[in-house]
Design a protein around this motif. Structure first.
Motif, PDB file in Angstrom:
ATOM      1  N   ALA A 202       0.829  -1.212   0.000  1.00 36.88           N
ATOM      2  CA  ALA A 202       0.000   0.000   0.000  1.00 36.88           C
ATOM      3  C   ALA A 202       0.859   1.256   0.000  1.00 36.88           C
ATOM      4  N   LEU A 203       1.955   1.228   0.763  1.00 35.26           N
ATOM      5  CA  LEU A 203       2.840   2.391   0.832  1.00 35.26           C
ATOM      6  C   LEU A 203       3.513   2.657  -0.513  1.00 35.26           C
ATOM      7  N   LEU A 204       3.884   1.584  -1.217  1.00 35.08           N
ATOM      8  CA  LEU A 204       4.565   1.725  -2.503  1.00 35.08           C
ATOM      9  C   LEU A 204       3.587   1.833  -3.670  1.00 35.08           C
ATOM     10  N   GLU A 205       2.289   1.713  -3.373  1.00 31.67           N
ATOM     11  CA  GLU A 205       1.228   1.855  -4.370  1.00 31.67           C
ATOM     12  C   GLU A 205       1.351   0.812  -5.479  1.00 31.67           C
ATOM     13  N   VAL A 206       1.590  -0.430  -5.065  1.00 31.90           N
ATOM     14  CA  VAL A 206       1.640  -1.564  -5.986  1.00 31.90           C
ATOM     15  C   VAL A 206       0.890  -2.732  -5.352  1.00 31.90           C
ATOM     16  N   GLU A 207       0.670  -3.770  -6.137  1.00 29.57           N
ATOM     17  CA  GLU A 207       0.045  -4.971  -5.618  1.00 29.57           C
ATOM     18  C   GLU A 207       1.064  -5.771  -4.806  1.00 29.57           C
ATOM     19  N   ALA A 208       0.608  -6.427  -3.760  1.00 29.36           N
ATOM     20  CA  ALA A 208       1.472  -7.325  -3.007  1.00 29.36           C
ATOM     21  C   ALA A 208       2.018  -8.397  -3.949  1.00 29.36           C
ATOM     22  N   GLY A 209       3.302  -8.692  -3.842  1.00 29.49           N
ATOM     23  CA  GLY A 209       3.925  -9.668  -4.720  1.00 29.49           C
ATOM     24  C   GLY A 209       4.527  -9.075  -5.971  1.00 29.49           C
ATOM     25  N   SER A 210       4.411  -7.746  -6.141  1.00 28.01           N
ATOM     26  CA  SER A 210       5.011  -7.096  -7.311  1.00 28.01           C
ATOM     27  C   SER A 210       6.534  -7.219  -7.253  1.00 28.01           C
ATOM     28  N   PRO A 211       7.207  -7.231  -8.415  1.00 34.15           N
ATOM     29  CA  PRO A 211       8.664  -7.361  -8.429  1.00 34.15           C
ATOM     30  C   PRO A 211       9.354  -6.202  -7.705  1.00 34.15           C
ATOM     31  N   ALA A 212      10.443  -6.523  -7.048  1.00 35.53           N
ATOM     32  CA  ALA A 212      11.194  -5.510  -6.323  1.00 35.53           C
ATOM     33  C   ALA A 212      12.660  -5.919  -6.231  1.00 35.53           C
ATOM     34  N   PHE A 213      13.518  -4.940  -6.016  1.00 39.42           N
ATOM     35  CA  PHE A 213      14.898  -5.204  -5.651  1.00 39.42           C
ATOM     36  C   PHE A 213      14.989  -5.114  -4.128  1.00 39.42           C
ATOM     37  N   VAL A 214      15.609  -6.093  -3.534  1.00 39.61           N
ATOM     38  CA  VAL A 214      15.889  -6.058  -2.096  1.00 39.61           C
ATOM     39  C   VAL A 214      17.391  -5.816  -1.954  1.00 39.61           C
ATOM     40  N   VAL A 215      17.733  -4.695  -1.340  1.00 39.05           N
ATOM     41  CA  VAL A 215      19.123  -4.271  -1.266  1.00 39.05           C
ATOM     42  C   VAL A 215      19.585  -4.241   0.184  1.00 39.05           C
ATOM     43  N   GLN A 216      20.661  -4.942   0.472  1.00 33.51           N
ATOM     44  CA  GLN A 216      21.277  -4.906   1.794  1.00 33.51           C
ATOM     45  C   GLN A 216      22.569  -4.108   1.704  1.00 33.51           C
ATOM     46  N   ARG A 217      22.744  -3.196   2.632  1.00 33.15           N
ATOM     47  CA  ARG A 217      23.923  -2.326   2.593  1.00 33.15           C
ATOM     48  C   ARG A 217      24.519  -2.185   3.994  1.00 33.15           C
ATOM     49  N   ILE A 218      25.811  -2.403   4.091  1.00 33.33           N
ATOM     50  CA  ILE A 218      26.549  -2.191   5.331  1.00 33.33           C
ATOM     51  C   ILE A 218      27.547  -1.077   5.080  1.00 33.33           C
ATOM     52  N   THR A 219      27.427   0.006   5.841  1.00 30.20           N
ATOM     53  CA  THR A 219      28.274   1.178   5.640  1.00 30.20           C
ATOM     54  C   THR A 219      29.186   1.361   6.846  1.00 30.20           C
ATOM     55  N   SER A 220      30.451   1.662   6.575  1.00 28.88           N
ATOM     56  CA  SER A 220      31.448   1.772   7.643  1.00 28.88           C
ATOM     57  C   SER A 220      32.228   3.071   7.557  1.00 28.88           C
ATOM     58  N   ASP A 221      32.745   3.483   8.710  1.00 31.01           N
ATOM     59  CA  ASP A 221      33.732   4.557   8.763  1.00 31.01           C
ATOM     60  C   ASP A 221      35.007   3.962   9.354  1.00 31.01           C
ATOM     61  N   ALA A 222      35.905   4.800   9.832  1.00 34.72           N
ATOM     62  CA  ALA A 222      37.185   4.302  10.334  1.00 34.72           C
ATOM     63  C   ALA A 222      37.025   3.390  11.551  1.00 34.72           C
ATOM     64  N   ARG A 223      35.924   3.539  12.287  1.00 33.92           N
ATOM     65  CA  ARG A 223      35.702   2.724  13.492  1.00 33.92           C
ATOM     66  C   ARG A 223      34.988   1.411  13.189  1.00 33.92           C
ATOM     67  N   GLY A 224      34.472   1.259  11.975  1.00 35.39           N
ATOM     68  CA  GLY A 224      33.771   0.042  11.623  1.00 35.39           C
ATOM     69  C   GLY A 224      32.348   0.322  11.173  1.00 35.39           C
ATOM     70  N   PRO A 225      31.531  -0.727  11.033  1.00 37.58           N
ATOM     71  CA  PRO A 225      30.161  -0.551  10.540  1.00 37.58           C
ATOM     72  C   PRO A 225      29.326   0.334  11.471  1.00 37.58           C
ATOM     73  N   PHE A 226      28.620   1.288  10.887  1.00 37.09           N
ATOM     74  CA  PHE A 226      27.729   2.134  11.687  1.00 37.09           C
ATOM     75  C   PHE A 226      26.291   2.087  11.172  1.00 37.09           C
ATOM     76  N   GLU A 227      26.063   1.444  10.028  1.00 35.83           N
ATOM     77  CA  GLU A 227      24.711   1.395   9.468  1.00 35.83           C
ATOM     78  C   GLU A 227      24.513   0.101   8.702  1.00 35.83           C
ATOM     79  N   TYR A 228      23.394  -0.538   8.986  1.00 32.02           N
ATOM     80  CA  TYR A 228      22.972  -1.715   8.217  1.00 32.02           C
ATOM     81  C   TYR A 228      21.579  -1.398   7.709  1.00 32.02           C
ATOM     82  N   THR A 229      21.423  -1.342   6.379  1.00 32.11           N
ATOM     83  CA  THR A 229      20.159  -0.941   5.776  1.00 32.11           C
ATOM     84  C   THR A 229      19.616  -2.030   4.865  1.00 32.11           C
TER      85      THR A 229
END
Length: 246
Positions: A202-229
């Motif tokens: 409903a939020l994406l304004e498409v039918e459930a089961g519609s094609p999508a890309f699922v993207v996993q991203r781990i972002t780091s700085d000098a101290r290591g990972p700070f974000e997992y999206t």
């Protein structure tokens, strides 16, 4: 309709094709040519801008490669429905990607809470299972068209008091840099083909089961990972392009 277009200035140092490209991009960005608009043919555009067809062709090709135009053989060139094109690029935020493509970014926070890290979160962020993380779930849009839902997880210890800040505007990365001194240095992404869940449909304004890309991203700085999206991006408004060469 009379179109106010900025004609290239031959006294300027920038190449004519670059000036023509910027003039055409401006008409898309300001809504003069909204999504779905068919552009005049190359000859007409050349007359409007006072440049050759070759110059126009160069400009159109660059805009098409950025994902803003769709050129259909036998039909013409159209302003493309808001689309984000992923490919070889620098480490940027969604906000910056949208801006680079001439799209107006939109964002709405759906959920912002603290919770204990699951084994998956802990592994990605290199923290202990159960350690507190901040979850930020947002609906992302371009030119008022929903494109994807992004859910970011960050170690609470790295962003103390984050929930008290409110909605991260304009960009999560800007907030992290300005409030917590965190700047991304490297990121690792995994793209998978998936479908839109009933919860997100409903939020994406498409039918459930519609094609999508699922993207996993781990972002780091000098101290290591700070974000997992984890992002779910509409398959018809997000695409991946690669340039291959020997």
């Amino acid at each position: 309709m009379t179109i106010n277009i900025r004609r290239p200035d031959r006294s300027r140092p920038e190449p004519l094709w670059h000036q023509a490209e910027q003039a055409l991009r401006a008409l898309i960005a300001d809504g003069t040519w909204p999504d779905g608009t068919q552009l005049p043919n190359e000859g007409k555009l050349g007359e409007m801008l006072g440049v050759s067809r070759i110059t126009i062709r160069h400009a159109l090709r660059n805009i098409e490669e950025s994902g803003l135009l769709l050129r259909e053989h036998g039909r013409g060139t159209f302003v493309r429905t808001s689309t984000v094109t992923a490919g070889v690029r620098g480490l940027t935020s969604f906000t910056q990607e949208m801006s680079d493509r001439g799209l107006v970014v939109g964002s709405r926070v759906l959920e912002m809470v603290e919770l204990p890290a699951t084994p998956e979160m802990a592994s990605a962020l290199e923290i202990a299972e159960g350690e507190t993380v901040v979850k930020v779930r947002r609906l992302r849009a371009g030119n008022n068209q929903p494109i994807g839902i992004q859910t970011a997880f960050m170690p609470a210890a790295r962003v103390p008091g984050f929930l008290g800040i409110g909605e991260p505007v304009p960009s999560l990365y800007e907030v992290l840099k300005n409030r917590f001194g965190i700047s991304p240095q490297v990121a690792r992404e995994i793209y998978r083909v998936g479908t839109v869940s009933a919860e997100d449909a409903a939020l994406l304004e498409v039918e459930a089961g519609s094609p999508a890309f699922v993207v996993q991203r781990i972002t780091s700085d000098a101290r290591g990972p700070f974000e997992y999206t984890v992002s779910t991006m509409r398959g018809d408004r997000y695409e991946i392009r690669s340039r291959l060469q020997v």
